[in-house]
Scaffold this active site. Sequence first.
Site: not given
Length: 369
Positions: A124, A131, A157, A232-233, A269, A327, A329, A357
């Site tokens: 496509m 898009s 692909t 697809e979506r 926390q 988280l 690191g 969008e």
Amino acid sequence: MKLPAHQLRRQTVRSFVEREIAPNIGKWERQERIDPGLWQAAAKIGLLGLRIPTEYGGAGLDDYRFRFIVLEELARAGAASVNAGISLVDDLVGPYLVDLGTDEQKRRWLPGLWPGTTTAAIAMTEPGAGSDLHGIRTRAVRDGDEWVLNGSKTFITNGGHADLVVVVARTGERQLSLFVVEDGMPGFSRGEPLETMGRRAEAVTELFFDHVRVPAANLLGTEGKGMRHLMERMSIACFALACAESALRWTLDYTRERSAFGSRIAEFQSARFALVEMTTEIEVTRAYLEARVLDLGAGTLTDTDAAKAKWWTTELFQRVLTRCVQLHGGYGYMLAYPIARAFVDGRIQAIYGGTTEIMKEVIGRSLLA
């Protein structure tokens, strides 16, 4: 949501993924191509061609929950490139052939698709049109019993080795049609593999069509009315959610084990609140998405609801990835950890299949209709 048959299926899929896929992901990413033998092995356990009718060798299953299970197990292993290959069969080319193909076309192409002996791609996107499908410039002109195809596609692909490619081409001022281009057709050529940031095993290439004469029998569906996006979506949405759940699972394990300043990271926390917020968002999103999967199976899913699912889940995944890497690191930056590979593999999900969008434009137009 899932019945005992689904749970039995999950056990089979998880065992296969752990045995045949998880140990090889790194190798396939480095060599920038998945070993072809994987598809034949996957076909033997019924991993491919779930919607392909039984008369053509497929499973004949319209229940998308079976496909959702495959998506979840591949996400659990961080196998985004493998999922892309399966998606071409089960969410894109396969459904296009099943829903739009003539009996003759189904007999020609479906029996090779589900066992993985025929490799497929869908073309496509163009260098100047992503898009926005209205920007497509690839054109097909009727000439007797053939169509003459000219143009180019990019980011495809399987493009480097596909046996058949479903090509979107303009056949009129406002008409887009689908054509099946087969390997070896004169004028059909492929570019060198494109170097992507993530999902390097997908073998993404450019495709070129220079006066390719496509038989009229290779027109897929009705001229000017070929485009469909629901499957697809929904596939992208389901995989994004499954990947977000996997990223959270890896991060929970890491923060329970890793310590800083004498305490486990999960005990701080700020870390706990981040984990709580991600858990809540993911669980709420799953409730919405599971309802849309049932709509898909019932044939009542709308373009608008599919667009909502696609943009929300893929953006949620981006937020989850960013927080989970933080988280982890420094280890979150190491490709030896699945969270790092997911970070580079996952960015594309908010782009392909229609950017966030564009999805909002689809939803917005429905609100104003």
